[in-house]
Design a protein around this motif. Structure first.
Motif, PDB file in Angstrom:
ATOM      1  N   ARG A  50       0.823  -1.221   0.000  1.00 57.53           N
ATOM      2  CA  ARG A  50       0.000   0.000   0.000  1.00 57.53           C
ATOM      3  C   ARG A  50       0.855   1.270   0.000  1.00 57.53           C
ATOM      4  N   ASP A  51       2.019   1.184   0.681  1.00 57.07           N
ATOM      5  CA  ASP A  51       2.935   2.331   0.638  1.00 57.07           C
ATOM      6  C   ASP A  51       3.397   2.581  -0.796  1.00 57.07           C
ATOM      7  N   LEU A  52       3.732   1.485  -1.460  1.00 60.81           N
ATOM      8  CA  LEU A  52       4.195   1.599  -2.849  1.00 60.81           C
ATOM      9  C   LEU A  52       3.147   2.294  -3.715  1.00 60.81           C
ATOM     10  N   GLU A  53       1.872   1.851  -3.522  1.00 62.55           N
ATOM     11  CA  GLU A  53       0.772   2.447  -4.297  1.00 62.55           C
ATOM     12  C   GLU A  53       0.663   3.947  -4.069  1.00 62.55           C
ATOM     13  N   LYS A  68       5.039   6.510  14.485  1.00 62.06           N
ATOM     14  CA  LYS A  68       5.330   6.267  13.077  1.00 62.06           C
ATOM     15  C   LYS A  68       4.806   7.415  12.235  1.00 62.06           C
ATOM     16  N   GLN A  69       5.411   7.564  11.091  1.00 58.33           N
ATOM     17  CA  GLN A  69       5.111   8.714  10.254  1.00 58.33           C
ATOM     18  C   GLN A  69       5.248   8.269   8.803  1.00 58.33           C
ATOM     19  N   SER A  70       4.324   8.729   7.971  1.00 61.16           N
ATOM     20  CA  SER A  70       4.409   8.361   6.561  1.00 61.16           C
ATOM     21  C   SER A  70       5.094   9.501   5.800  1.00 61.16           C
ATOM     22  N   ILE A  71       6.131   9.194   5.032  1.00 58.00           N
ATOM     23  CA  ILE A  71       6.813  10.250   4.270  1.00 58.00           C
ATOM     24  C   ILE A  71       6.858   9.862   2.795  1.00 58.00           C
ATOM     25  N   PRO A  72       6.934  10.850   1.913  1.00 59.79           N
ATOM     26  CA  PRO A  72       6.982  10.540   0.473  1.00 59.79           C
ATOM     27  C   PRO A  72       8.269   9.788   0.124  1.00 59.79           C
ATOM     28  N   LEU A  73       8.124   8.710  -0.633  1.00 59.30           N
ATOM     29  CA  LEU A  73       9.275   7.939  -1.107  1.00 59.30           C
ATOM     30  C   LEU A  73      10.275   8.816  -1.845  1.00 59.30           C
TER      31      LEU A  73
END
Lengths: 480, 480
Positions: free
Chosen positions: B354-357, B372-377
């Motif tokens: 899902r992160d990849l998507e 936790k934190q979501s950051i742009p690839l």
């Protein structure tokens, strides 16, 4: 001591005296108090650090990890591999007392670390997933030397020793050859020593190895120097230390191991490959100082040239050139020139009042036909890296020509004798250890290696006339 | 062993068990066969290499040169400085046999190198022009340990030892303090350990020194760790080894010398300053891997996330971030998360389908409240160096708060006793060695140092009530 306090005995007169005087006068080493030990002085140690950097980077880039294993090894460990203990016994230094008491079991000061690393590998490896295990150690080792020579044979020396474990012979042999290639590359590209790579004959194998490979360089007296070795151990150490893994099929299998080492001996190789009667000649990639700037002039002029020298040094350092300003005003320019020729700095820049006026600096290479040359001060940082690269390449070319000029393909004993008096003989040999021993007894030459790139050839042994072994010629020479 | 195969005993339950289990389970070290020796495994050795790089650069930048002196020192050398031999005698390992024979004079495996370096300094120094002589050595040393602890007290350890010679006390003291500053800087800026710098009392001085300075860190059990020392030797070793120079005025004068050392003990300090019940917490500047990328997903999804993880790792490495991809597909993501928490990696990046998507990656810090934190690839390579710097600063801040929260200014013996049970006491002391010994006997605390930056203060000794010495408070604590 040489003829005067500064000079060294000419190579032609006594190569051995030339070497012994030079390593001391160039302040590379000093004698240590215990038999055969050496103190590596800052100038010598910097050479080692620069070589280390180059080698360590390549070792890491090829997937190996550094680790550190204890110096002191229980005596019983060495006994577990019969050939190994037989080979090393006469050279061991033994700790019998520690902490004020006699030890129950004596401890050996490591002469090499196959045994203690083998013991740990057995503990760390259980599955095929743990393989290959690719370790390297930078360490000191002790081998008692009766006839020590600084760098070449010392009771204690510094080295790296790679130790790896693999699932099978094919993978272990790939590793053995990879380490050999890596050594040949460092010798050639960093130390400017054009080494021959090849396999050792049975009589010259490492104690406990199945196959030993070597890089061999030719020194300026025509002798060979073994400058790095790589060993395929088969399962000899795996059996002795029980290094086993569970295969994908679920079977318990013996590992195949390798070891390989390069040491401070390499510095002796650099000295004897490139040095001349004026002193050391250092390849730029190993030189502690690649450029020496000598400001010239007294009084106010001296102040000005010294300031300009420091300014130039700053710009050269910024361009990645290892630079040193020698402004020892109490010493004449000539003395300083000679001093840095003795110590092998590749390039010297002389900066006098007239150079300053014209915005130039006089550049002198340590060796070669190009003589002195005046270059613009302003563009020195752009010019000099290229000059250093050319000098590095020149040294490799010069050493290669020397080696090739002193290597002779021979088919008779007379020409063999003549060849090994001043260099190497490429000869066919029967492979019989007794015949090898005969050759050594007669002319002090040994088989240095069976070169990897030798052309297929067969015929009669150069000494005994029996059928040749190996399918190619062997490199013979006297050796350090 | 801890509660289960992966976990470690909580710090509060048994700090010592926590430490011993962790160093093994995190694969930093293993026990060596000889008493008190340790094998430093690749993950532990990489920590040491990263610390070495930082320290070596600073040592060179301040004008010191590396050299190497022999491991084996004649027994008679140690006897030349009376306090020195008395201090080290109980810890020596002795080589009595070598090359198959008993030696005429036993050789000591160096416990430290003042004596052999003193002998060489005497040979190399003749004029004031040769001073200061600023040497450093990276080496192994052996001191027989009856109660070994991995990294903290081992029979063999790795260190650097600086050894310098000067014309006078003022110059030697400048050097002594320079080395101390350098250690404090490395401890603070690299290891994130907020050390106190100060002088040792007479009873805690190095064997043969006139003054000993130390950096002291507080571990998470409240104990102190001496993590580096710098000694002014006066002319003690100069007298013992005849290290003299001719002054500008033409007089023969004794040199003043210093020595200073930092060792693999520092790694123990990092473990005990930052670690928690989940395992190691490594400061980014010393972490072998600063970022671990864990690709998640099975089958085709796993192939895709693994490929994306490797691609991201390539971009992070290009940005100078030490990155490792843990794609051990046979292990669950949770297991891998725990494993790298145990091994102390500062940052973890989780990369699932899902992160990849969404073109993102989940970032988790090893410690802290940020979750936790979501950051742009795409922007990870720009963001992460800053996150690592913040994490480095966070660890230093956290350790400083911990230390300050466990350091108490005390004026009564009751509050002293309470303070040293869980941390440090800042107390006035009479300076009498007998009173120091009393304190040690009663509460196992010792004077760690007289801090350089302590405010002027005087009064009565916290134990005996005599007039205070030193003109300021002393740091007392239990210590490793």
């Amino acid at each position: 001591m040489g003829r005067d306090e500064r000079g060294v005995t000419p190579q032609q007169e006594d190569f051995s005296a030339w070497y012994n005087e030079l390593v001391t006068k160039a302040q590379l080493v000093d004698r240590g108090p215990a038999k055969g030990t050496m103190v590596i002085r800052p100038y010598g140690y910097r050479l080692w650090e620069l070589l280390q950097d180059e080698l360590d980077r390549r070792i890491k880039d090829t997937g190996h990890e550094n680790a550190y294993f204890p110096l002191l090894i229980p005596e019983s460990y060495l006994r577990r591999e019969a050939d190994h203990v037989e080979g090393f016994s006469p050279e061991l230094a033994v700790v019998t007392h520690a902490g004020g008491k006699e030890l129950e079991e004596p401890l050996i000061v490591r002469p090499t670390s196959e045994t203690i690393i083998g013991e740990m590998m057995a503990k760390w490896i259980s599955s095929h997933r743990d393989l290959p295990l690719l370790l390297n150690q930078w360490a000191n080792v002790v081998r008692w030397e009766l006839r020590p020579r600084m760098f070449l044979r010392t009771t204690e020396f510094l080295w790296q020793e790679g130790h790896t474990a693999h699932t099978d012979e094919a993978d272990a042999m790939r590793e053995t050859m990879l380490a050999l290639d890596l050594y040949a590359e460092v010798a050639r590209d960093v130390a400017a020593i054009p080494v021959v790579t090849g396999e050792k004959t049975a009589g010259e194998r490492f104690a406990g190895a199945v196959r030993t490979y070597t890089i061999e360089g030719m020194m300026r007296d025509g002798k060979a120097l073994q400058a790095g070795t790589s060993h395929y151990m088969g399962s000899n150490f795996a059996k002795a230390f029980d290094i086993r893994y569970t295969s994908e099929a679920g079977q318990l299998e013996l590992c195949h191991t390798t070891s390989w080492g390069m040491s401070t001996r390499m510095i002796g190789g650099v000295i004897m490959t490139h040095g001349d009667d004026k002193g050391l000649v250092l390849p730029p990639r190993m030189a502690p100082y690649q450029v020496i700037i000598v400001p010239i002039g007294r009084g106010e002029q001296g102040v000005q040239t010294s300031a300009a020298a420091r300014e130039l040094a700053g710009r050269l350092k910024a361009a990645g050139v290892r630079t040193h300003v020698d402004d020892r005003a109490q010493l004449s320019p000539g003395f300083r020139f000679n001093d840095w020729e003795l110590r092998g700095a590749p390039l010297r820049l002389e900066l006098g009042p007239r150079d300053l006026e014209s915005g130039t600096v006089v550049m002198a290479r340590r060796l070669g036909d190009e003589g002195k040359q005046s270059i613009p001060l302003s563009s020195a940082p752009e010019l000099i890296p290229g000059v250093l690269e050319e000098f590095q390449a020149f040294l490799l070319r010069r050493a290669t020509e020397f080696r090739d000029g002193h290597t002779v393909t021979v088919d008779t004993w007379d020409s063999f004798t003549e060849a090994v008096a001043s260099g190497w003989a490429l000869a066919l040999h029967c492979g019989d250890p007794a015949c090898e021993a005969d050759i050594k007894a007669k002319v002090a030459a040994t088989p240095r290696c069976i070169p990897l790139d030798g052309a297929p050839e067969s015929g009669r042994c150069v000494l005994c006339g029996e059928a040749s072994a190996y399918g190619k010629r062997v490199v013979f020479g006297r050796a350090y």
